[in-house]
Design an enzyme around this catalytic site. Sequence first.
Site, PDB file in Angstrom:
ATOM      1  CE1 TYR A  51      82.583  67.153  61.415  1.00  0.00           C
ATOM      2  CE2 TYR A  51      81.156  65.497  60.589  1.00  0.00           C
ATOM      3  CZ  TYR A  51      82.054  66.425  60.412  1.00  0.00           C
ATOM      4  OH  TYR A  51      82.916  66.051  59.456  1.00  0.00           O
TER       5      TYR A  51
HETATM    6  N1  LIG Z   1      86.797  65.540  57.227  1.00  0.00           N
HETATM    7  C1  LIG Z   1      86.414  66.805  57.248  1.00  0.00           C
HETATM    8  O1  LIG Z   1      87.212  67.635  57.849  1.00  0.00           O
HETATM    9  C2  LIG Z   1      85.154  67.264  56.811  1.00  0.00           C
HETATM   10  C3  LIG Z   1      84.908  69.054  56.883  1.00  0.00           C
HETATM   11  C4  LIG Z   1      83.626  69.107  56.337  1.00  0.00           C
HETATM   12  C5  LIG Z   1      82.712  68.334  56.020  1.00  0.00           C
HETATM   13  N2  LIG Z   1      82.870  66.953  56.324  1.00  0.00           N
HETATM   14  C6  LIG Z   1      81.629  65.960  56.038  1.00  0.00           C
HETATM   15  O2  LIG Z   1      81.211  66.213  54.935  1.00  0.00           O
HETATM   16  C7  LIG Z   1      79.699  66.646  54.872  1.00  0.00           C
HETATM   17  C8  LIG Z   1      79.459  67.327  53.752  1.00  0.00           C
HETATM   18  O3  LIG Z   1      80.030  68.563  53.738  1.00  0.00           O
HETATM   19  P1  LIG Z   1      79.151  69.874  53.775  1.00  0.00           P
HETATM   20  O4  LIG Z   1      78.228  69.849  54.629  1.00  0.00           O
HETATM   21  O5  LIG Z   1      80.171  71.182  53.473  1.00  0.00           O
HETATM   22  O6  LIG Z   1      78.711  69.569  52.086  1.00  0.00           O
HETATM   23  P2  LIG Z   1      77.983  70.193  50.963  1.00  0.00           P
HETATM   24  O7  LIG Z   1      76.982  69.496  50.329  1.00  0.00           O
HETATM   25  O8  LIG Z   1      79.212  71.048  50.233  1.00  0.00           O
HETATM   26  O9  LIG Z   1      77.045  71.466  51.743  1.00  0.00           O
HETATM   27  C9  LIG Z   1      75.792  71.099  52.325  1.00  0.00           C
HETATM   28  C10 LIG Z   1      74.894  72.410  52.705  1.00  0.00           C
HETATM   29  O10 LIG Z   1      74.717  72.965  51.419  1.00  0.00           O
HETATM   30  C11 LIG Z   1      73.435  73.499  51.395  1.00  0.00           C
HETATM   31  N3  LIG Z   1      72.603  72.794  50.309  1.00  0.00           N
HETATM   32  C12 LIG Z   1      72.692  71.546  50.065  1.00  0.00           C
HETATM   33  N4  LIG Z   1      71.875  71.299  49.165  1.00  0.00           N
HETATM   34  C13 LIG Z   1      71.179  72.454  48.460  1.00  0.00           C
HETATM   35  C14 LIG Z   1      70.502  72.770  47.522  1.00  0.00           C
HETATM   36  N5  LIG Z   1      69.764  72.068  46.652  1.00  0.00           N
HETATM   37  N6  LIG Z   1      69.954  74.042  47.473  1.00  0.00           N
HETATM   38  C15 LIG Z   1      70.202  74.990  48.567  1.00  0.00           C
HETATM   39  N7  LIG Z   1      71.282  74.586  49.465  1.00  0.00           N
HETATM   40  C16 LIG Z   1      71.586  73.334  49.583  1.00  0.00           C
HETATM   41  C17 LIG Z   1      72.838  73.160  52.904  1.00  0.00           C
HETATM   42  O11 LIG Z   1      73.094  74.283  53.790  1.00  0.00           O
HETATM   43  P3  LIG Z   1      72.027  75.458  54.283  1.00  0.00           P
HETATM   44  O12 LIG Z   1      72.055  75.262  55.489  1.00  0.00           O
HETATM   45  O13 LIG Z   1      72.707  76.781  53.815  1.00  0.00           O
HETATM   46  O14 LIG Z   1      70.839  74.969  53.349  1.00  0.00           O
HETATM   47  C18 LIG Z   1      73.711  72.045  53.310  1.00  0.00           C
HETATM   48  O15 LIG Z   1      73.920  71.821  54.583  1.00  0.00           O
HETATM   49  C19 LIG Z   1      79.711  67.098  56.452  1.00  0.00           C
HETATM   50  O16 LIG Z   1      78.380  67.218  56.820  1.00  0.00           O
HETATM   51  C20 LIG Z   1      80.512  66.371  57.206  1.00  0.00           C
HETATM   52  O17 LIG Z   1      80.040  64.824  57.306  1.00  0.00           O
HETATM   53  C21 LIG Z   1      83.975  66.615  56.568  1.00  0.00           C
END
Ligand SMILES: NC(=O)c1ccc[n+]([C@@H]2O[C@H](COP(=O)([O-])OP(=O)(O)OC[C@H]3O[C@@H](n4cnc5c(N)ncnc54)[C@H](OP(=O)(O)O)[C@@H]3O)[C@@H](O)[C@H]2O)c1
Length: 311
Positions: free
Chosen positions: A51
């Site tokens: 990351y």
């Molecule tokens: N193992 C893997 O292959 C893998 C892959 C992906 C992720 N991950 C892990 O999982 C974590 C979470 O995944 P994700 O970041 O995709 O999660 P997510 O919860 O689906 O999306 C998070 C994003 O949504 C937006 N957001 C969150 N709450 C909001 C709200 N109340 N209103 C408006 N926008 C909101 C923000 O982006 P904006 O910048 O648009 O505000 C935030 O960064 C990652 O950080 C990582 O640690 C793992």
Amino acid sequence: MKYARFGQREVSRLVLGSNNFGGQLDEESSIRIIRRALDAGINSIDTADVYTRGMSERVVGKALKGDREGVIVATKVGNQLAGWPEGADLSRKYIMHEVEQSLERLGTEYIDIYYMHRPDPVTPLEETLSAVDSLVREGKVRHVACSNFGVEQMERIAELQRSRGYRAFEAVQPQYNVVQSEAGRAILPYCARKGLTVFTYSPLMGGFLTGKYRAGAKPPEGSRGAYNPRFFQRVKSDSYYTAAERLAGIAREAGLSLPELALAWVLRDGSVTAPIVGASSPKHVEEACAVLDLNVPRSVFAEAEAAVSGL
Ligand SMILES: NC(=O)c1ccc[n+]([C@@H]2O[C@H](COP(=O)([O-])OP(=O)(O)OC[C@H]3O[C@@H](n4cnc5c(N)ncnc54)[C@H](OP(=O)(O)O)[C@@H]3O)[C@@H](O)[C@H]2O)c1
């Protein structure tokens, strides 16, 4: 905050994700989000060597100075940072090199959960499993785990670990949200049968399930989609926009926001120990925590599933 069992410890029912820390978000904003999460009782943070090219681990390490013991820190290996020969993602050599880098960047002597980030089709499983087992024996890793592996692979791994006396995987990290719900078919039932802890990623599909993106429109300023156009690779077809619109309508009728409905859906039946939530502001963390106290009727989830099935 609500908690679930993870081995001898309790883990919060939300884990903080960090793939935007030190990239889309600068260090100061990232640390503010981490502090807000800890204040709210979230006691686990998910990062990866890859990351923001190691910056995420550095930011997490900095934020946890003085607080390390109380937090379950998860990081990952096996999604090539750079400069390593193709197909060596989970080789012993790469793991041994990369674990030292992760420990240094996190400013810690041990990693609580060490994930194999994704399957490596080249390295023999035996080599990977013996490498991570030796990290447990050396005290550098407390729990081993995998992400993005299928059930057949996990079964083969469990059998090898058993027969060799290696430490078994204790946690699994698949993608899971109301639109990308494949893990619900085989992976989650497998984990339930085996008593594995499940931390799922992208409950809001990286922000897509907030309603901020519209087909044909520019992504809003400051959003992940505006920062990283590759974000839209995960939006496989226009039907995803249709899904988000339909879900927003169902949420509205139920008196919820779309992110509330999406996160509540992941938490609905206890098959997920804790979703890993991303945030680009402390407010997002607060909103996610509030979902744990919502009481959403099952009929709303059924309606949401019906609205996206077949899309
Ligand atoms: N193992 C893997 O292959 C893998 C892959 C992906 C992720 N991950 C892990 O999982 C974590 C979470 O995944 P994700 O970041 O995709 O999660 P997510 O919860 O689906 O999306 C998070 C994003 O949504 C937006 N957001 C969150 N709450 C909001 C709200 N109340 N209103 C408006 N926008 C909101 C923000 O982006 P904006 O910048 O648009 O505000 C935030 O960064 C990652 O950080 C990582 O640690 C793992």
